[in-house]
Motif scaffolding. Structure first.
Motif, PDB file in Angstrom:
ATOM      1  N   ASP A  69       0.875  -1.178   0.000  1.00 35.77           N
ATOM      2  CA  ASP A  69       0.000   0.000   0.000  1.00 35.77           C
ATOM      3  C   ASP A  69       0.908   1.223   0.000  1.00 35.77           C
ATOM      4  OD1 ASP A  69      -1.836   2.005   0.404  1.00 35.77           O
ATOM      5  OD2 ASP A  69      -2.587   1.245   2.315  1.00 35.77           O
ATOM      6  N   LYS A 101       1.103   4.965  -0.186  1.00 39.02           N
ATOM      7  CA  LYS A 101       0.219   6.118  -0.020  1.00 39.02           C
ATOM      8  C   LYS A 101       0.826   7.364  -0.658  1.00 39.02           C
ATOM      9  CE  LYS A 101      -2.056   4.245   4.037  1.00 39.02           C
ATOM     10  NZ  LYS A 101      -3.230   3.855   3.240  1.00 39.02           N
ATOM     11  N   THR A 144      -2.499   4.562  -3.052  1.00 37.75           N
ATOM     12  CA  THR A 144      -3.750   4.976  -2.428  1.00 37.75           C
ATOM     13  C   THR A 144      -3.667   6.392  -1.875  1.00 37.75           C
ATOM     14  OG1 THR A 144      -3.214   4.062  -0.240  1.00 37.75           O
ATOM     15  CG2 THR A 144      -4.189   2.559  -1.843  1.00 37.75           C
ATOM     16  N   LEU A 151      -6.987  -4.528  -0.760  1.00 43.66           N
ATOM     17  CA  LEU A 151      -5.699  -5.162  -0.462  1.00 43.66           C
ATOM     18  C   LEU A 151      -5.869  -6.677  -0.273  1.00 43.66           C
ATOM     19  CD1 LEU A 151      -4.393  -2.453   2.012  1.00 43.66           C
ATOM     20  CD2 LEU A 151      -3.445  -2.921  -0.253  1.00 43.66           C
TER      21      LEU A 151
END
Length: 234
Positions: A6, A8, A44, A82
């Protein structure tokens, strides 16, 4: 093995710029792939805080709510995105993790994991001794809520460290009561600040002075998807 990252991007992330975040994601996917691991990265959004909490025990409480089939929709959506990538990488793309949240299997698995490590899933979470409210300055639509400012406020309340040896307050942080798109009224509570040391409130409030953008009613926040991109090996 399977690895899902992930990555960000946005004001509250390590990478503020989307192209730099994409380069980081591609690099990490390449490293994982070269090591023989099926690696995928989701880029994300972290321009606005994810969920309704920032802080240790506050976020754990929110995560348990998600495992119980509730919780903020953006946290649920990202968790499922996810999890679906993990399942697909393991050859189980036919399994829908949303079912596990709905029927209690996710919660059961979490409780088993805690028990196997000697933990107590029913132990009460720490709660900060003091709270203070942040109020809406005007009527209108909340169209902006800066993730970096909220993160700095949580840190100033005691939720993070400046140095690795600094103590962390488990109960400190920021609880959000409105997210972009909400109609608010002047004086309405937008956030609750939590800390054991109330002398920290002033500096936390100062971090939030420009965190909130309120526009006239009828306005809408900028459209921005939660998952900005998916990076996989070529």
């Amino acid at each position: 093995g399977v690895l899902v990252l992930d990555v960000k991007v946005g004001s509250g992330a390590f990478m503020k710029d989307e192209e730099q975040a994409r380069e980081l994601a591609r690099t990490m996917v390449a490293l994982g792939t070269d090591a023989g691991v099926h690696t995928v990265a989701l880029m994300t959004d972290m321009a606005t805080p994810l969920g309704l909490t920032a802080g240790n025990a506050l976020e754990v409480r929110e995560s348990v709510e998600v495992l119980a089939g509730g919780g903020p929709q953006d946290v649920v959506d990202l968790t499922l995105a996810l999890a679906r990538e993990m399942l697909a990488g393991a050859g189980r793309g036919d399994v829908d993790p949303a079912d596990a949240l709905r029927d209690g299997r996710a919660m059961d698995a979490w409780r088993r994991m805690l028990a196997a490590q000697g933990g107590d899933p029913d132990a009460p979470l720490p709660v900060a001794r003091h709270t203070e409210q942040v109020l809406a300055p005007a009527d209108g639509v909340l169209v902006g809520l800066d993730a970096l400012a909220v993160g700095v406020a949580a840190w100033r309340l005691g939720a993070g460290r400046a140095r690795k040896e600094d103590p962390v307050q488990a109960g400190a942080g920021v609880e959000l009561h409105a997210k972009p798109g909400a109609v608010v009224r002047a004086g309405e509570v937008l956030m609750t600040l939590h800390t054991d040391t109330p002398e920290r409130f002033e500096r936390a409030q100062a971090a939030l002075v420009d965190a909130v953008t309120i526009a006239p009613e009828g306005s809408r926040p900028p459209e921005r998807p939660l998952v900005l991109d998916r990076i996989a090996a070529d």
